[in-house]
Design an enzyme around this catalytic site. Structure first.
Site, PDB file in Angstrom:
ATOM      1  N   LYS A 138       5.083 -12.401   0.620  1.00  0.00           N
ATOM      2  CA  LYS A 138       4.658 -11.120   0.067  1.00  0.00           C
ATOM      3  C   LYS A 138       5.033 -10.042   1.073  1.00  0.00           C
ATOM      4  O   LYS A 138       4.565 -10.038   2.212  1.00  0.00           O
ATOM      5  CB  LYS A 138       3.154 -11.113  -0.170  1.00  0.00           C
ATOM      6  CG  LYS A 138       2.662  -9.780  -0.673  1.00  0.00           C
ATOM      7  CD  LYS A 138       1.197  -9.826  -1.050  1.00  0.00           C
ATOM      8  CE  LYS A 138       0.751  -8.473  -1.558  1.00  0.00           C
ATOM      9  NZ  LYS A 138      -0.670  -8.490  -1.924  1.00  0.00           N
TER      10      LYS A 138
ATOM     11  N   LYS B 232       7.255 -11.892  -3.765  1.00  0.00           N
ATOM     12  CA  LYS B 232       6.784 -10.623  -4.313  1.00  0.00           C
ATOM     13  C   LYS B 232       7.166  -9.482  -3.394  1.00  0.00           C
ATOM     14  O   LYS B 232       6.906  -9.593  -2.187  1.00  0.00           O
ATOM     15  CB  LYS B 232       5.265 -10.707  -4.439  1.00  0.00           C
ATOM     16  CG  LYS B 232       4.596  -9.452  -4.850  1.00  0.00           C
ATOM     17  CD  LYS B 232       3.115  -9.639  -4.822  1.00  0.00           C
ATOM     18  CE  LYS B 232       2.497  -8.297  -5.108  1.00  0.00           C
ATOM     19  NZ  LYS B 232       1.071  -8.326  -4.920  1.00  0.00           N
TER      20      LYS B 232
HETATM   21  C1  PBG Z   1      -3.457  -7.381  -3.457  1.00  0.00           C
HETATM   22  C2  PBG Z   1      -2.355  -7.260  -4.432  1.00  0.00           C
HETATM   23  C3  PBG Z   1      -1.437  -6.219  -4.550  1.00  0.00           C
HETATM   24  C4  PBG Z   1      -0.610  -6.539  -5.629  1.00  0.00           C
HETATM   25  C5  PBG Z   1      -1.046  -7.746  -6.142  1.00  0.00           C
HETATM   26  N1  PBG Z   1      -2.112  -8.194  -5.368  1.00  0.00           N
HETATM   27  C6  PBG Z   1      -1.347  -4.941  -3.816  1.00  0.00           C
HETATM   28  C7  PBG Z   1      -1.069  -4.890  -2.391  1.00  0.00           C
HETATM   29  O1  PBG Z   1      -0.844  -5.877  -1.708  1.00  0.00           O
HETATM   30  O2  PBG Z   1      -1.090  -3.770  -1.901  1.00  0.00           O
HETATM   31  C8  PBG Z   1       0.539  -5.696  -6.121  1.00  0.00           C
HETATM   32  C9  PBG Z   1       0.970  -5.955  -7.527  1.00  0.00           C
HETATM   33  C10 PBG Z   1       1.853  -4.931  -8.111  1.00  0.00           C
HETATM   34  O3  PBG Z   1       2.328  -3.986  -7.437  1.00  0.00           O
HETATM   35  O4  PBG Z   1       2.116  -5.031  -9.316  1.00  0.00           O
HETATM   36  N2  PBG Z   1      -4.673  -7.718  -4.084  1.00  0.00           N
END
Ligand code: PBG
Length: 325
Positions: free
Chosen positions: A196, A249
């Site tokens: 991520k 991601k």
């Molecule tokens: C954290 C989380 C995020 C997303 C999914 N889970 C945000 C982040 O890490 O700031 C992002 C998902 C998206 O942008 O569609 N709980």
């Protein structure tokens, strides 16, 4: 390799039936996971300004959206929660009647065939918007991990089929696996957000989930976009700790990472086509600058072509409807 004019690649592009026969990759409803945002109340449906077509909904409305997704052949939803109150430790994330727990129970009761996946992260539940317990100005990894494990168990108790830790704390997958097994949830699966990245493409999500950090950013936890070798180490580490599926991601700016993780681990790979990737296409389409349906199809098929087995996307219902014709 045959040469022109013996080989004319255009021959197989001459008609749609022919193109369909030689098509290498397909995206269908069954490959998709629909994210949903649960808020307290009844009859609540609040559109997210930066993500046209995405709403925050109370549990009753969320059940409606999920039932529609299931009816369209989408196998799973991914739940995010926006709680009534937030505090420094994100307490409402792991209480028995937390908002995601309520939504999960309702879905298991009312849409039993649908897989329920839950996001495990504290950022939506902390008043400072960071993904865990703060120590000075940074998230304390080892103090946060046990809370994530508690949250995962609370989700499993509510009936979640899959828990998806998105916090990027080191060691959380192992702790979650042990906690789930210890509580009698050996068959609850873990979808680990393994690679991520600290991405600008999460912008609109932070509106949807009300989870923007009050100060600073997430670069001490999330990965540097420049790194792919490190993504492999993260994926292997999560697999060794018990991840059943690994995630990359965002998706489009990281197709190489999807490809490498799939090729080198052989593990089920999920890609998250995130809020910013969705919003860019929707916004350009609204201005008439791009054909939104086609751009979305192209984005999603590229993610599968890169090696993803499944895709989390806000476009899931639209694509499923298009497949129905
Ligand atoms: C954290 C989380 C995020 C997303 C999914 N889970 C945000 C982040 O890490 O700031 C992002 C998902 C998206 O942008 O569609 N709980």
């Amino acid at each position: 390799m045959p040469k022109f004019p013996a080989y004319r690649p255009r021959r197989l592009r001459g008609s749609e039936p022919l193109r369909a026969l030689v098509r290498e990759t397909r995206v269908d409803a069954q490959d998709l996971i629909l994210p949903l945002f649960a808020v307290p109340g009844r009859g609540v449906r609040k559109p997210v300004g930066s993500m046209k077509g995405v709403d925050q909904t109370s549990v009753d409305e969320l059940v409606r959206d999920a039932a529609e997704a299931a009816e369209l052949g989408i196998p799973a939803v991914l739940l995010f929660g926006i709680p009534e109150h937030k505090d420094a430790a994100g307490t409402s994330a792991y209480e028995g009647d937390g908002i995601v727990q309520q939504a999960t129970r309702a879905l298991k009761r009312e849409v039993p065939g649908l897989l329920v996946m839950t996001d495990v992260c504290l950022c939506e539940y902390t008043d400072h918007g960071h993904c865990g317990i703060l120590h000075v100005h940074d998230v304390d990894n080892d103090a946060t991990v046990p809370l994530l494990a508690r949250m995962a168990v609370a989700h499993a108790e509510a009936g979640a089929d899959v828990v998806a830790p998105s916090d990027m704390m080191d060691g959380r997958v192992g702790a979650i696996r042990a906690a789930l097994d210890g509580a009698g949830f050996a068959s609850t699966a873990i979808l680990a957000y393994s690679a991520k990245y600290a991405s600008a493409f999460y912008g609109p999500f932070r509106d949807a989930a009300d989870s923007a950090p009050a100060f600073g950013d997430r670069r001490t936890a999330q990965m540097d976009p420049a790194n792919a070798e490190e993504a492999l180490r993260e994926a292997w580490m999560d697999i060794e700790e018990g991840a059943d599926m690994v995630m990359v991601k965002p998706a489009l700016a990281y197709l190489d990472v999807i490809h490498r993780i799939k090729r080198e681990t052989g593990w089920p790979v999920c890609a998250y086509h995130v809020s910013g990737e969705y919003a860019m296409i929707v916004a350009a389409a609204e201005r008439g600058w791009i054909d939104g349906d086609r751009a979305m199809e192209e984005a999603l098929v590229s993610i599968k072509r890169a090696g993803a087995d499944m895709i989390i996307t806000y476009w899931a219902r639209q694509l499923a409807r298009a497949r129905r014709g």
